[in-house]
Design a protein around this motif. Structure first.
Motif, mmCIF file in Angstrom:
data_model
loop_
_atom_site.group_PDB
_atom_site.id
_atom_site.type_symbol
_atom_site.label_atom_id
_atom_site.label_comp_id
_atom_site.label_asym_id
_atom_site.label_seq_id
_atom_site.Cartn_x
_atom_site.Cartn_y
_atom_site.Cartn_z
ATOM 1 N N SER A 11 0.843 -1.205 0.000
ATOM 2 C CA SER A 11 0.000 0.000 0.000
ATOM 3 C C SER A 11 0.873 1.247 0.000
ATOM 4 N N THR A 13 -0.219 4.077 0.407
ATOM 5 C CA THR A 13 -0.733 4.891 1.513
ATOM 6 C C THR A 13 0.069 4.638 2.792
ATOM 7 N N THR A 55 0.565 -9.069 4.483
ATOM 8 C CA THR A 55 -0.162 -9.475 3.277
ATOM 9 C C THR A 55 0.255 -8.616 2.093
ATOM 10 N N ALA A 84 -2.814 -5.801 9.495
ATOM 11 C CA ALA A 84 -4.181 -5.375 9.759
ATOM 12 C C ALA A 84 -4.917 -6.429 10.570
ATOM 13 N N GLU A 85 -4.277 -7.585 10.762
ATOM 14 C CA GLU A 85 -4.957 -8.694 11.439
ATOM 15 C C GLU A 85 -4.361 -8.889 12.827
ATOM 16 N N ALA A 86 -5.172 -8.606 13.839
ATOM 17 C CA ALA A 86 -4.649 -8.651 15.208
ATOM 18 C C ALA A 86 -5.000 -9.947 15.923
ATOM 19 N N GLY A 87 -5.465 -10.930 15.195
ATOM 20 C CA GLY A 87 -5.913 -12.165 15.834
ATOM 21 C C GLY A 87 -4.783 -12.895 16.541
ATOM 22 N N PRO A 106 -5.386 -0.302 12.638
ATOM 23 C CA PRO A 106 -4.872 1.047 12.442
ATOM 24 C C PRO A 106 -3.882 1.439 13.544
ATOM 25 N N PHE A 107 -2.977 2.341 13.192
ATOM 26 C CA PHE A 107 -1.977 2.777 14.162
ATOM 27 C C PHE A 107 -1.766 4.280 14.046
ATOM 28 N N VAL B 16 -10.981 2.678 13.407
ATOM 29 C CA VAL B 16 -10.142 3.049 12.260
ATOM 30 C C VAL B 16 -10.216 4.551 11.990
ATOM 31 N N MET B 20 -6.851 6.696 12.489
ATOM 32 C CA MET B 20 -6.123 7.071 11.274
ATOM 33 C C MET B 20 -6.462 8.485 10.794
ATOM 34 N N MET B 84 -4.275 7.459 -5.999
ATOM 35 C CA MET B 84 -3.892 7.673 -4.605
ATOM 36 C C MET B 84 -5.117 7.524 -3.682
ATOM 37 N N ASP B 87 -6.023 3.827 -3.409
ATOM 38 C CA ASP B 87 -5.114 3.119 -2.523
ATOM 39 C C ASP B 87 -5.447 3.408 -1.057
ATOM 40 N N ALA B 88 -5.691 4.695 -0.778
ATOM 41 C CA ALA B 88 -5.995 5.081 0.610
ATOM 42 C C ALA B 88 -7.335 4.485 1.048
ATOM 43 N N GLU B 91 -6.938 0.884 1.702
ATOM 44 C CA GLU B 91 -6.226 0.638 2.961
ATOM 45 C C GLU B 91 -7.167 0.839 4.152
ATOM 46 N N ASN B 94 -9.244 -2.167 4.302
ATOM 47 C CA ASN B 94 -8.429 -3.260 4.821
ATOM 48 C C ASN B 94 -8.336 -3.186 6.350
ATOM 49 N N MET B 95 -8.170 -1.964 6.850
ATOM 50 C CA MET B 95 -8.051 -1.788 8.303
ATOM 51 C C MET B 95 -9.383 -2.089 8.986
ATOM 52 N N GLY B 98 -9.742 -5.689 8.999
ATOM 53 C CA GLY B 98 -8.815 -6.292 9.968
ATOM 54 C C GLY B 98 -9.353 -6.207 11.389
ATOM 55 N N VAL B 99 -9.923 -5.048 11.734
ATOM 56 C CA VAL B 99 -10.476 -4.898 13.096
ATOM 57 C C VAL B 99 -11.696 -5.808 13.263
ATOM 58 N N LYS B 101 -12.259 -8.620 11.728
ATOM 59 C CA LYS B 101 -11.738 -9.985 11.832
ATOM 60 C C LYS B 101 -11.225 -10.259 13.253
ATOM 61 N N SER B 102 -10.469 -9.290 13.791
ATOM 62 C CA SER B 102 -9.917 -9.474 15.143
ATOM 63 C C SER B 102 -11.023 -9.546 16.179
ATOM 64 N N GLU B 105 -12.735 -12.795 16.075
ATOM 65 C CA GLU B 105 -11.891 -13.841 16.654
ATOM 66 C C GLU B 105 -12.034 -13.857 18.176
ATOM 67 N N MET B 113 -9.013 -13.304 5.877
ATOM 68 C CA MET B 113 -9.391 -12.075 5.167
ATOM 69 C C MET B 113 -8.670 -11.999 3.824
ATOM 70 N N VAL B 115 -7.295 -9.795 0.303
ATOM 71 C CA VAL B 115 -6.722 -8.451 0.060
ATOM 72 C C VAL B 115 -7.857 -7.509 -0.353
#
Lengths: 381, 161
Positions: A11, A13, A55, A84-87, A106-107, B16, B20, B84, B87-88, B91, B94-95, B98-99, B101-102, B105, B113, B115
């Motif tokens: 990415s 970004t 990934t 992105a995966e915190a599992g 996110p961070f 997110v 971010m 741009m 892509d952002a 992302e 994706n974030m 990701g949250v 998914k977590s 879990e 997950m 891409v």
């Protein structure tokens, strides 16, 4: 030297966010968009740290990490994984791969800076266009000592500078002061009650915003064992009591990289003047030497071809001063500059006793030098 | 109604966006239709495992550009075209994925997950096929609107509801 950070992420970004995060630090951020590019870049550039996404297409972060660990030249490079995966499974898998640290998206920018700064020391850079701090700037001192007399002594000792000295008696108040007032340097008494000095220095070092703040330990001269331990404890240096203020100013100026060259060099009347102070401390001679090439080059660029070394203030002419004069003469003459001296008859007598310096020409006053080099100029002008 | 999944979507969006973009995100309970007539952008990530489906992040192209500018700390002029922004936005999707998914879990609903991918255009809609349940969380942040949506296969979700 700039810290090299390699950001491997598909990415753009994320790569931009990482580049931006380290902009304020003396870092070079390199980029690769997959593991294959990352390996090539790591082999070529040998980065200090790799920030690695998991990934990615072509070669993912796990595969790149395996390749890094199998390569004897690259295996020691610390890796911070970004995912992105915190599992639990992901985190366990990362931990098993022997990465130094990981960060879950996110961070915040502060988090990635904090992770990297645990691995390599990060130094902030002076923003472009912002002038380097000068020795005569109002540098902010914070003195942390429960003895009011020490604060007063330091204020008096630095009375000939523009430096601002503030004092607090307790470590927790000092921490608030550091967060709110952002001092340039801290002087911390190691004898604060209940070991709070150590608590304070650890708090300062564990916060990304203050971790590079210079903190000097103040202790009595006899505490030799404690002096040796200070660096391990996170102090930047030691100032022993009773305080030698020339030494203290030297330490602060060196640590904060203060520009003191204006005290020795100036261009006036088509002449580059180099003034030796009295006493000539090691700090002074170091500052003159460090800036010599750049100041002479600047003078040549400005069209000047004359240098006058002013040693009128010297009460003693030691060999170190003569050697410094020789260095200046050599560098200036290499650039076709003409060098003369300013000095009273006492200094002239001392210098001319050496065979090598007999030919050096002295003026008694600045006016005489200006008149000599600018004969058409009226002395009164 | 599976409250767990809705809570997970809301929590992911808030995490997110506040982290971010450093801007608060509010959940819009009015459920008014979004984005009609605008040029749209949709980011997607797939989930498979305890849940099988797709997570979408949906907004107008104009607001996506504003989010990109905020995310990268750039002015609007510095944003180099749609690539741009795509892509952002990908992302951010994706974030969010990701949250989600977590969080799933943590509820013992482990997933894998995919891409992220991004689609943009005007006058398009994302429809669910039979057997897929749709969960929508409407959000407002920084003066713009974002929809976080999950299209999940019903067979897997029935036991959780």
């Amino acid at each position: 030297m700039a810290v090299k950070i390699l950001s491997v992420d598909d990415s753009k970004t994320i790569r931009l966010i990482i580049s931006r995060a380290f902009k304020a630090y003396d870092c070079q951020v390199l980029e690769a968009s997959n593991g294959l590019e990352g390996m090539a870049m790591a082999t070529r550039e040998k980065p200090d740290v790799i920030i690695l996404d998991i990934t990615m297409p072509i070669m993912d972060g796990m595969e790149m990490l395996s390749m890094l660990r199998a390569n004897h030249e690259l295996r020691a490079i610390p890796v911070v994984m970004l995912t992105a995966e915190a599992g639990r499974d992901t985190v366990l898998r990362i931990a098993k791969m022997g990465v130094r640290d990981y960060l879950i998206k996110p961070f915040k920018e502060e988090q990635i800076i904090e992770r990297v700064s645990r691995i390599v020391p990060l130094e902030t850079v002076t923003p472009a266009g912002k002038a380097k701090k000068r020795f005569d700037d109002p540098i902010k001192f914070l003195v942390v000592d429960d003895k009011a007399a020490i604060l007063e002594q330091i204020r008096a000792g630095l009375g000939d500078t523009n430096w601002q000295v503030e004092g607090v008696a307790e470590a927790n108040i000092a921490l608030l002061n550091i967060e709110n007032n952002k001092p340039d340097v801290v002087f911390l008494s190691t004898t604060l009650p209940e070991n709070t000095a150590l608590w304070l220095v650890q708090k300062i070092r564990s916060n990304i915003k203050t971790q590079s703040l210079p903190v000097f330990a103040m202790m009595v001269k006899t505490a030799m064992q404690d002096q040796e331990r200070t660096q391990q404890l996170g102090y930047s240096g030691v100032v022993t009591k009773p305080i030698d203020y020339t030494e203290l100013k030297t330490k602060v100026a060196r640590f904060l990289k203060l520009d003191a060259s204006y005290r020795y060099y100036n261009q006036r009347e088509n002449i580059l003047w180099i003034k030796f102070p009295d006493p000539m401390t090691s700090f002074d001679s170091n500052e003159i030497t460090t800036n010599l090439n750049s100041k002479i080059s600047e003078a040549v660029d400005a069209g000047l071809d004359k240098v006058v070394i002013d040693i009128r203030q010297a009460k003693r002419v030691e060999m170190s001063i003569v050697e410094l004069c020789f260095s200046i003469v050599k560098i200036a003459q290499d650039l076709s500059m003409h060098v003369d001296f300013l000095g009273n008859s006492y200094v002239q007598g001392l210098v001319n006793q050496y065979h090598e310096t007999k030919a050096w020409h002295f003026f008694d006053t600045e006016e005489a030098a200006i008149q000599f080099y600018n004969p058409n100029k009226s002395p009164a002008a | 109604m599976n409250d767990d999944l809705n809570n997970v979507l809301e929590s992911a969006a808030k995490t997110v966006f506040t982290t971010m973009l450093e801007t608060p995100l509010e959940i819009d309970r009015s459920n008014e239709p979004f984005f009609e007539g605008d040029y749209h952008i949709a980011g997607a990530v797939g989930l498979t495992g305890a849940y099988n489906g797709i997570i979408y992040l949906y907004s107008t192209a104009l607001f996506a550009r504003k989010m990109t500018s905020r995310l990268l700390g750039m002015t609007d002029d510095e944003i180099e075209g749609d690539e741009m922004v795509n892509d952002a936005f990908g992302e951010l999707t994706n974030m969010v994925g990701g949250v989600i998914k977590s969080n799933l879990e943590e509820l013992n609903q482990a997933c894998m997950m995919t891409v992220p991918s991004v689609v943009r255009g005007s006058n398009f809609s994302i429809e669910a096929v039979t057997g897929v349940e749709r969960r929508s969380v409407y959000c407002i942040c920084d003066g713009g609107r974002v929809l976080v949506e999950a299209l999940i296969k019903t067979a897997d979700t029935e036991e959780l509801a």
